[in-house]
Design an enzyme around this catalytic site. Sequence first.
Site, PDB file in Angstrom:
ATOM      1  N   ASP A  94      16.477  -6.513  19.061  1.00 22.16           N
ATOM      2  CA  ASP A  94      16.110  -5.614  18.565  1.00 22.16           C
ATOM      3  C   ASP A  94      14.606  -5.922  17.809  1.00 22.16           C
ATOM      4  OD1 ASP A  94      16.442  -2.974  16.989  1.00 22.16           O
ATOM      5  OD2 ASP A  94      17.919  -3.467  15.945  1.00 22.16           O
ATOM      6  N   ALA A 152      12.696  -2.632   6.468  1.00 24.63           N
ATOM      7  CA  ALA A 152      12.113  -3.053   7.054  1.00 24.63           C
ATOM      8  C   ALA A 152      12.633  -3.397   8.517  1.00 24.63           C
ATOM      9  CB  ALA A 152      10.585  -3.816   6.200  1.00 24.63           C
ATOM     10  N   ASN A 154      12.205  -6.448  10.072  1.00 24.72           N
ATOM     11  CA  ASN A 154      12.265  -8.518  10.520  1.00 24.72           C
ATOM     12  C   ASN A 154      13.943  -8.483  10.807  1.00 24.72           C
ATOM     13  OD1 ASN A 154      12.107  -7.744   7.738  1.00 24.72           O
ATOM     14  ND2 ASN A 154      11.106  -9.344   6.821  1.00 24.72           N
ATOM     15  N   VAL A 231       3.859  -3.453   0.600  1.00 22.80           N
ATOM     16  CA  VAL A 231       3.039  -2.725  -0.972  1.00 22.80           C
ATOM     17  C   VAL A 231       2.814  -1.388  -0.841  1.00 22.80           C
ATOM     18  CG1 VAL A 231       1.455  -3.008  -2.887  1.00 22.80           C
ATOM     19  CG2 VAL A 231       2.410  -5.313  -2.284  1.00 22.80           C
ATOM     20  N   GLU A 251      11.434  -3.629  -2.583  1.00 22.85           N
ATOM     21  CA  GLU A 251      11.573  -5.378  -1.778  1.00 22.85           C
ATOM     22  C   GLU A 251      10.044  -5.355  -1.156  1.00 22.85           C
ATOM     23  OE1 GLU A 251      13.373  -8.064  -2.958  1.00 22.85           O
ATOM     24  OE2 GLU A 251      14.884  -7.531  -3.483  1.00 22.85           O
ATOM     25  N   CYS A 285       9.380 -11.618   4.553  1.00 19.49           N
ATOM     26  CA  CYS A 285       8.343 -11.243   3.367  1.00 19.49           C
ATOM     27  C   CYS A 285       8.083 -12.624   2.478  1.00 19.49           C
ATOM     28  CB  CYS A 285       9.536 -10.393   2.586  1.00 19.49           C
ATOM     29  SG  CYS A 285      11.180 -11.037   2.068  1.00 19.49           S
ATOM     30  N   LYS A 452       5.128  -8.495 -10.062  1.00 22.46           N
ATOM     31  CA  LYS A 452       3.874  -7.912  -9.702  1.00 22.46           C
ATOM     32  C   LYS A 452       4.209  -6.886  -8.841  1.00 22.46           C
ATOM     33  CE  LYS A 452       1.123 -11.214 -10.145  1.00 22.46           C
ATOM     34  NZ  LYS A 452      -0.220 -12.528 -10.182  1.00 22.46           N
ATOM     35  N   GLU A 459      17.730  -7.654  -5.222  1.00 24.13           N
ATOM     36  CA  GLU A 459      18.957  -8.270  -4.432  1.00 24.13           C
ATOM     37  C   GLU A 459      20.168  -9.260  -4.675  1.00 24.13           C
ATOM     38  OE1 GLU A 459      16.785  -6.992  -0.797  1.00 24.13           O
ATOM     39  OE2 GLU A 459      17.685  -4.458  -1.198  1.00 24.13           O
TER      40      GLU A 459
HETATM   41  P1  NAD Z   1       6.179  -0.321   6.353  1.00 26.74           P
HETATM   42  O1  NAD Z   1       6.275  -0.339   4.441  1.00 26.74           O
HETATM   43  O2  NAD Z   1       5.810  -0.467   7.084  1.00 26.74           O
HETATM   44  O3  NAD Z   1       8.365   0.012   6.117  1.00 26.74           O
HETATM   45  C1  NAD Z   1       9.129  -0.191   5.787  1.00 26.74           C
HETATM   46  C2  NAD Z   1       9.757   1.453   6.149  1.00 26.74           C
HETATM   47  O4  NAD Z   1       9.067   2.346   4.909  1.00 26.74           O
HETATM   48  C3  NAD Z   1       9.820   1.601   7.112  1.00 26.74           C
HETATM   49  O5  NAD Z   1      11.663   1.971   7.923  1.00 26.74           O
HETATM   50  C4  NAD Z   1       8.924   3.001   7.385  1.00 26.74           C
HETATM   51  O6  NAD Z   1       9.301   3.530   8.675  1.00 26.74           O
HETATM   52  C5  NAD Z   1       9.331   3.549   5.709  1.00 26.74           C
HETATM   53  N1  NAD Z   1       8.479   4.075   5.148  1.00 26.74           N
HETATM   54  C6  NAD Z   1       6.989   4.458   5.715  1.00 26.74           C
HETATM   55  N2  NAD Z   1       6.579   5.335   5.103  1.00 26.74           N
HETATM   56  C7  NAD Z   1       7.795   5.772   3.927  1.00 26.74           C
HETATM   57  C8  NAD Z   1       7.580   6.488   3.403  1.00 26.74           C
HETATM   58  N3  NAD Z   1       6.290   7.273   2.777  1.00 26.74           N
HETATM   59  N4  NAD Z   1       8.797   7.392   1.908  1.00 26.74           N
HETATM   60  C9  NAD Z   1       9.696   7.033   3.011  1.00 26.74           C
HETATM   61  N5  NAD Z   1       9.503   5.711   3.919  1.00 26.74           N
HETATM   62  C10 NAD Z   1       8.738   5.406   4.354  1.00 26.74           C
HETATM   63  O7  NAD Z   1       6.902  -2.278   6.470  1.00 26.74           O
HETATM   64  P2  NAD Z   1       7.289  -2.666   7.921  1.00 26.74           P
HETATM   65  O8  NAD Z   1       5.839  -2.950   8.474  1.00 26.74           O
HETATM   66  O9  NAD Z   1       8.025  -2.281   8.169  1.00 26.74           O
HETATM   67  O10 NAD Z   1       7.777  -4.337   7.155  1.00 26.74           O
HETATM   68  C11 NAD Z   1       6.829  -5.259   6.897  1.00 26.74           C
HETATM   69  C12 NAD Z   1       6.554  -5.266   5.875  1.00 26.74           C
HETATM   70  O11 NAD Z   1       8.249  -5.621   4.331  1.00 26.74           O
HETATM   71  C13 NAD Z   1       6.272  -6.381   5.278  1.00 26.74           C
HETATM   72  O12 NAD Z   1       5.076  -6.143   4.472  1.00 26.74           O
HETATM   73  C14 NAD Z   1       7.875  -7.605   4.185  1.00 26.74           C
HETATM   74  O13 NAD Z   1       6.924  -7.929   3.371  1.00 26.74           O
HETATM   75  C15 NAD Z   1       7.989  -6.456   3.773  1.00 26.74           C
HETATM   76  N6  NAD Z   1       9.540  -6.934   3.507  1.00 26.74           N
HETATM   77  C16 NAD Z   1       9.826  -7.479   2.479  1.00 26.74           C
HETATM   78  C17 NAD Z   1      11.161  -8.185   2.134  1.00 26.74           C
HETATM   79  C18 NAD Z   1      11.166  -7.897   0.141  1.00 26.74           C
HETATM   80  O14 NAD Z   1      12.623  -8.949   0.326  1.00 26.74           O
HETATM   81  N7  NAD Z   1      10.925  -8.434  -0.679  1.00 26.74           N
HETATM   82  C19 NAD Z   1      11.228  -8.071   3.535  1.00 26.74           C
HETATM   83  C20 NAD Z   1      10.979  -8.014   4.727  1.00 26.74           C
HETATM   84  C21 NAD Z   1       9.963  -7.374   4.746  1.00 26.74           C
END
Ligand code: NAD
Length: 485
Positions: A94, A152, A154, A231, A251, A285, A452, A459
């Site tokens: 995956d 996300a 990862n 963000v 998150e 992240c 911030k 979690e």
């Molecule tokens: P992303 O924000 O592009 O997407 C995250 C999820 O949100 C996906 O499932 C996507 O389909 C969904 N999504 C997108 N637009 C939406 C909307 N308008 N309404 C509802 N859902 C929507 O992020 P990504 O590229 O998949 O992942 C990378 C990001 O995730 C990085 O910024 C990383 O730092 C963050 N991340 C944070 C954590 C944490 O625990 N803080 C952990 C892992 C990844």
Amino acid sequence: MQNAQPKASHFINGEYVEDTNGRPIPVIYPATGEVIATVHSATPAIIEQALAAAESAQAGWAAMTGTERGRILRRAADIMRERNHDLSVLETLDTGKPYQETSVADATSGADALEYFGGLAGSLTGEHIPLAGGDFVYTRREALGVCVGIGAWNYPTQIACWKAAPALACGNSSIFKPSETTPLCALQVAEILVEAGLPAGVFNVVQGLGDVGATLVTDARVAKVSLTGSVPTGKKVYAAAAAEMKHVTMELGGKSPLIIFDDADVEAAVSGAILGNFYSSGQVCSNGTRVFVHKGIKAAFLKRLSERLARAVIGDPMDPDTSFGPMVSEAQLRVVEGYIAKGRDEGATLSYGGARLDRDGFFLEPTVFSDVTDDMTIAREEIFGPVMSVLDFDSEAEVMSRANATQFGLAAGVFTSDLTRAHRVVAGFEAGTCFINTYNDAPVEAPFGGSKASGVGRENSKAAIEHYSELKTVYVRLSQLEAPF
Ligand code: NAD
């Protein structure tokens, strides 16, 4: 060629469900670029099925005792551990992350969450508050209702479990939408939960892009949304949830500082910087991507870092000796290549790596820039790839203000042998998760989350219970009730 085709795209009401009218989403193995499965985005009919199933299953699930709910979660944890090998192979397919990582960090951490919250479920209670005249208040800790989880790409298994386990322990039902980039693992989590005895409809998985997530977030039947993502997505989802006063956990991304003082054990600091920048090919992240190194040890640090990076085994993620895999997708690789070009253009020194590997799949070398300054793009924006920025500093006061000068506040770390300084520095960090002489450990027992722009809520740990339940206050009068007229 690998084939990882699931039985169907979605898992609703205890079974696999398909609707091929939904837009096809190819699943690409990042190590080869081959399509290994295709799922279909949820149609309005599928989304409706999931919401209806989650809504109708919730009350019955909440009516079970916490001990009964917890038993099911703990049974699911046992099944996950028994199947760790197969689940780890699927996680590697995956995400492209090396089996060396997935076999110890993904299904295992998902199982930890199911076991931990399964253990807590039986002891979730309100309290009794005695008052004057024999009156008292008691509180009931109640489930929120239907919780939506959005992931996300990862950590697809871990994210599904980190959201499902506390939600289910508290008596909620759940709908999880994995990232469209990694849709496979959450289906296995759903299958295992049902095998462990979870009533149909309590945990459901629907596939799709942001539009499917957005539809779920705005539905009136949904009480809470937990998002792991960037963000910009977090701001949209938070705003949509706020419009209906829904609960949220966010998150989100980061650009975390890792400060290495000249009294640090350099070998351990290099280990911390490697773990905090190159694990999962940098797609974590909480990574400490701004590595502030005291000027006095900069040369020694960079030399040792390059020597250690040369030992990375880059290649077939299924080979247990491989310690560094591909990026998750061609698109993400291009984003990261763009940042590497910006780092060069803006005058940073490329100290290690920087190039795409000449082979199939989305492989990029671990990359280190030194002489990075605070204003450079690579020091300000989240890259989400294997790119470390090394910045110099002279004094503690200076580095603290520079470390905190960011919109993000997910994590922060310090390496020093001075105990007093270590605690003073972490007290000064504007970040939700801090590390002293280590980096990126995230046991389920400890709260995890950002401050911030990096997030809202926590979690893991007992803190997550607060975010998946609410208190009802019941005032009971035993004394005589009087009124003014
Ligand atoms: P992303 O924000 O592009 O997407 C995250 C999820 O949100 C996906 O499932 C996507 O389909 C969904 N999504 C997108 N637009 C939406 C909307 N308008 N309404 C509802 N859902 C929507 O992020 P990504 O590229 O998949 O992942 C990378 C990001 O995730 C990085 O910024 C990383 O730092 C963050 N991340 C944070 C954590 C944490 O625990 N803080 C952990 C892992 C990844």
